[in-house]
Write an enzyme that holds these catalytic residues in place. Sequence first.
Site: not given
Ligand code: ACM
Length: 668
Positions: A152, A181, A258, A313-314, A380, A405-407, A448, A450
């Site tokens: 990101r 990603d 992703h 993921d996702e 996660w 998650y440190f975002d 993360w 972003e």
């Molecule tokens: C994730 O946060 N999509 C692994």
Amino acid sequence: MKYFIRILIVAFFVVGVCYLVCEMGSGKNQVSIIPAPVEYSAGSGTFSVCGEKCKLDNGQLRDYITMNTPLDWSFSEDGSVRFICDSAIVAEGYRISVTKDSIIVGYSDYSGAFYAVQTILQMMDVSGRVPVCEIYDFPKYEWRGAMLDLSRHFFGYDFVLKQIDAMAALKLNKLHLHLTDAAGWRIEIEKYPRLTSFAAWRTGSTWKEWWFGDRKYLEEGTPGAYGGYLTKEQAREIVRYAAQRGIEVIPEIEMPAHSEETLTAYPEYSCTGEMYVHPDFCIGKEGTFKFLEGILTEVMEVFPSEYIHIGGDEAGKQAWKSCPDCLERVRKEKLENSDALQPYMIKRIADFLQSNGRKVVGWDEILVGGAPEQAAIMIWRGLENVDEAISQGNDIILTPGAYCYFDTYQDAPDRLPEAMGGYLPLSKVYSYEIPDSEKIMGVQGNLWAEYVSTPEHAEMMIYPRLFAIAELGWGTDNKGNYEQFRCRAMVHGERMSEKGYNVFDLSEEYGQRKEFLAPIEHLAIGKKVIYNAPYYPGYTAGGDSALVDGIRGGWTYQDERWQGFIRRDRLDVLIDMGEVTDLSEIYADFMQICGPEVYHPAQVIISVSDDNESFTELLNDSYEVVRDSGITFKRVSWSGSCKARYIRYQARAGQFGGFVFTDEIVVK
Ligand code: ACM
Ligand code: ZN
């Protein structure tokens, strides 16, 4: 067995974190070690390192000390600082015995000796004095990790090395690099040069600008192109540098989803072959597997890690439903449906990696349809995935978003740069109770990126929260010890700041939203609430009594205290006070955080009635809803004097639609 030995040792020694004195501001000698050692017993006096002799057998460790410790330790065969190999000490463990005349370190492997040095460095004062003490120490978990999202925002090679130094001091041993990603590919692959000459560069320098803008990629060298990547040489140096500090680097190559950047550079591996359309690889085409195996072959050449992370993921899985190649694969492999292409792909890639002597780690979605036997699962999402992984027999690495998650914001949002959302203060990271299972390999903190566009911001998001991960991973008892840990975290934060890290300053911490901390008394508590429009099932805040229970929300709508409305006109509730009541004030607070489309209301109507038929408006105001960054709160209140039995509170959405969130309707 290791666990059993640990219990025995803890039982026999009256030692521990209580000796880790932390007297902030007193100027007294401080012994402040993170993670706290298993056993620490203090003596009196100090040993002075400066100018003494040190025997060190392992050349790598000696190089490390020579290059990285601030003092001039000299090395000779018969010195007073000695490292003695002792095979009775467990992996990564060490003993330190400090007397006024010597420091003797016992270890059985490189990491143990290295961690002993880290502990000595944390104990040593600026003059090179180390307090007399005895320490026996070893970690509980084999995976003590940190993840950096380099896709990101690409923070660069030097940034990664700097964070490795910080991890080493915390005795963390796994660095997970999220290298691919949609926002950019970050590792050189010679066989597929467009991954770095094109997919590594984009139009917007911040992720937000790019994601909410045109989402285009650019040829390398285009003026204004944002991005970058690690060359193989840099990646190899990162691996070497990390290994010297007891850290293994685990690369992550995302699949099947992703992968917008990859599939725009190489659209032939998507279902329709179009650029800028697909996040998911086509699993029907054989070429996709050749492509991914080619990439992974080069990745394995650079990264010698036991595990290779393959994302998982996702996945949206949309194009698979109508792709002839994917449907043919479903038919040929006798899969239940096109969704089953994901476990098919993960298994096939896992087999490929295994045939090359490696194991896979993937996000917890790889449990769906059955994870490969040897795969480690990175949890996660919810705890139910821990149970599922255990029932499938897989090893587990814990990175639950709610704790790791440190975002997220670590303090009051208006005091911090914009973050993804959520509220995760140090205390909450520290409070995480690791489930008790032999399958748990360890724990990891994830940044993360972003909303994190600079190295300085990244460090502020990581530290001190990563200190808590280090302590959880080491196995320190985290129950009831938070204040003492926080104190040590402040000391360690200062040490890091002196070395040029941008650590969030705990001494400036504001803490939780004050409304959250204590219930509010008001006239509507416990009264009946009739919902003219329903609340959203995912954000109930406890159900029909949530808006009149006196319990207020905190800095995030994820704290289960904010009720969310997305249907019809959004919030429209009727409170029955039971009898005609004297009223002087009615108010509600609304939260706005634009990323997940939570907005302040555009119109609020407060009206009252005695008979629930004829209503009198006390307030009917409209507001301009303005998109902003961060989390903001708006209170809409009426005050005056009236009598009524029924109160109707309506809050309507504005031009952006989205959610309306409130935590309480306060009536006085
Ligand atoms: C994730 O946060 N999509 C692994
Ligand atoms: Zn396809």
